[in-house]
Design a protein around this motif. Structure first.
Motif, PDB file in Angstrom:
ATOM      1  N   UNK A  68      32.171  84.784  28.809  1.00 41.67           N
ATOM      2  CA  UNK A  68      31.013  84.081  29.346  1.00 41.67           C
ATOM      3  C   UNK A  68      31.373  83.478  30.696  1.00 41.67           C
ATOM      4  N   UNK A  69      30.597  83.831  31.717  1.00 43.74           N
ATOM      5  CA  UNK A  69      30.789  83.265  33.044  1.00 43.74           C
ATOM      6  C   UNK A  69      29.795  82.124  33.233  1.00 43.74           C
ATOM      7  N   UNK A  70      30.252  81.056  33.876  1.00 41.40           N
ATOM      8  CA  UNK A  70      29.373  79.924  34.155  1.00 41.40           C
ATOM      9  C   UNK A  70      29.828  79.269  35.451  1.00 41.40           C
ATOM     10  N   UNK A  71      29.001  78.396  35.960  1.00 41.96           N
ATOM     11  CA  UNK A  71      29.339  77.738  37.226  1.00 41.96           C
ATOM     12  C   UNK A  71      28.916  76.286  37.189  1.00 41.96           C
ATOM     13  N   UNK A  72      29.643  75.466  37.926  1.00 45.92           N
ATOM     14  CA  UNK A  72      29.299  74.060  38.111  1.00 45.92           C
ATOM     15  C   UNK A  72      29.265  73.826  39.615  1.00 45.92           C
ATOM     16  N   UNK A  73      28.085  73.857  40.185  1.00 48.53           N
ATOM     17  CA  UNK A  73      27.954  73.743  41.646  1.00 48.53           C
ATOM     18  C   UNK A  73      28.409  72.370  42.148  1.00 48.53           C
ATOM     19  N   UNK A  74      28.290  71.356  41.327  1.00 46.75           N
ATOM     20  CA  UNK A  74      28.726  70.020  41.748  1.00 46.75           C
ATOM     21  C   UNK A  74      30.238  69.955  41.926  1.00 46.75           C
ATOM     22  N   UNK A  75      30.949  70.836  41.211  1.00 47.97           N
ATOM     23  CA  UNK A  75      32.410  70.864  41.295  1.00 47.97           C
ATOM     24  C   UNK A  75      32.928  72.063  42.082  1.00 47.97           C
ATOM     25  N   UNK A  76      32.000  72.856  42.643  1.00 47.95           N
ATOM     26  CA  UNK A  76      32.402  74.070  43.382  1.00 47.95           C
ATOM     27  C   UNK A  76      33.332  74.945  42.541  1.00 47.95           C
ATOM     28  N   UNK A  77      32.998  75.079  41.273  1.00 48.56           N
ATOM     29  CA  UNK A  77      33.885  75.762  40.336  1.00 48.56           C
ATOM     30  C   UNK A  77      33.114  76.775  39.492  1.00 48.56           C
ATOM     31  N   UNK A  78      33.744  77.896  39.263  1.00 46.52           N
ATOM     32  CA  UNK A  78      33.209  78.908  38.365  1.00 46.52           C
ATOM     33  C   UNK A  78      34.214  79.093  37.227  1.00 46.52           C
ATOM     34  N   UNK A  79      33.689  79.354  36.038  1.00 43.17           N
ATOM     35  CA  UNK A  79      34.526  79.458  34.850  1.00 43.17           C
ATOM     36  C   UNK A  79      34.358  80.839  34.206  1.00 43.17           C
ATOM     37  N   UNK A  80      35.362  81.221  33.457  1.00 45.74           N
ATOM     38  CA  UNK A  80      35.267  82.413  32.620  1.00 45.74           C
ATOM     39  C   UNK A  80      35.849  82.064  31.257  1.00 45.74           C
ATOM     40  N   UNK A  81      34.971  81.907  30.281  1.00 49.69           N
ATOM     41  CA  UNK A  81      35.399  81.668  28.905  1.00 49.69           C
ATOM     42  C   UNK A  81      35.655  83.025  28.259  1.00 49.69           C
ATOM     43  N   UNK A  82      36.852  83.214  27.780  1.00 50.25           N
ATOM     44  CA  UNK A  82      37.247  84.499  27.201  1.00 50.25           C
ATOM     45  C   UNK A  82      37.611  84.290  25.738  1.00 50.25           C
ATOM     46  N   UNK A  83      36.842  84.893  24.865  1.00 50.54           N
ATOM     47  CA  UNK A  83      37.074  84.805  23.422  1.00 50.54           C
ATOM     48  C   UNK A  83      37.431  86.176  22.861  1.00 50.54           C
ATOM     49  N   UNK A  84      37.968  86.183  21.652  1.00 49.50           N
ATOM     50  CA  UNK A  84      38.322  87.434  20.975  1.00 49.50           C
ATOM     51  C   UNK A  84      39.116  88.351  21.893  1.00 49.50           C
ATOM     52  N   UNK A  85      40.118  87.792  22.519  1.00 53.37           N
ATOM     53  CA  UNK A  85      40.887  88.552  23.506  1.00 53.37           C
ATOM     54  C   UNK A  85      41.620  89.725  22.862  1.00 53.37           C
ATOM     55  N   UNK A  86      41.700  90.794  23.626  1.00 58.78           N
ATOM     56  CA  UNK A  86      42.335  92.030  23.184  1.00 58.78           C
ATOM     57  C   UNK A  86      43.530  92.347  24.080  1.00 58.78           C
ATOM     58  N   UNK A  87      44.399  93.201  23.585  1.00 60.05           N
ATOM     59  CA  UNK A  87      45.569  93.593  24.371  1.00 60.05           C
ATOM     60  C   UNK A  87      45.154  94.128  25.740  1.00 60.05           C
ATOM     61  N   UNK A  88      44.053  94.868  25.760  1.00 57.84           N
ATOM     62  CA  UNK A  88      43.615  95.500  27.007  1.00 57.84           C
ATOM     63  C   UNK A  88      42.988  94.524  28.002  1.00 57.84           C
TER      64      UNK A  88
END
Length: 113
Positions: A68-88
């Motif tokens: 899931x990608x999200x952004x917080x414009x007040x913090x000039x920051x973008x996030x990437x929440x990564x779940x169920x990670x795989x070897x690849x």
């Protein structure tokens, strides 16, 4: 020249989660569409997720339902929440403000048992 600093990578077991952050040094962060890219050894850099200035998101098929990608414009920051990670999913992850040429140093994500 926009400066980008990615963080949050690390070593995680398959099925685990990580949250990546990317902080940008621009006062007009909110107008940019932003992408998270990744590059595995010996492979080309690929776009895995993007978010528009209005908050619309898109994902490459291989991460749909897990990232899931999200952004917080007040913090000039973008996030990437990564779940169920795989070897690849192992790669160096980068963010980029679309329309600019700047890349950060990236953050290493290693999924291994």
């Amino acid at each position: 020249q926009v400066q980008l600093v990615e963080s949050g990578g690390g070593l995680v077991q398959p099925g685990g989660s990580l949250r990546l952050s990317c902080a940008a040094s621009t006062s007009i962060f909110s107008i940019y569409a932003i992408g998270w890219y990744r590059q595995a050894p010996g492979q080309e850099r690929e776009l895995v997720a993007a978010i528009s200035s209005g908050g619309s998101t898109s994902y490459v098929d291989s991460v749909k339902g897990r990232f899931t990608i999200s952004r917080d414009n007040a913090k000039n920051t973008v996030y990437l929440q990564m779940n169920s990670l795989k070897l690849e999913d192992t790669a160096v992850y980068y963010c980029k403000l679309h329309g600019t040429s700047s890349w950060g140093q990236g953050t290493q994500v290693t999924v291994s048992s």
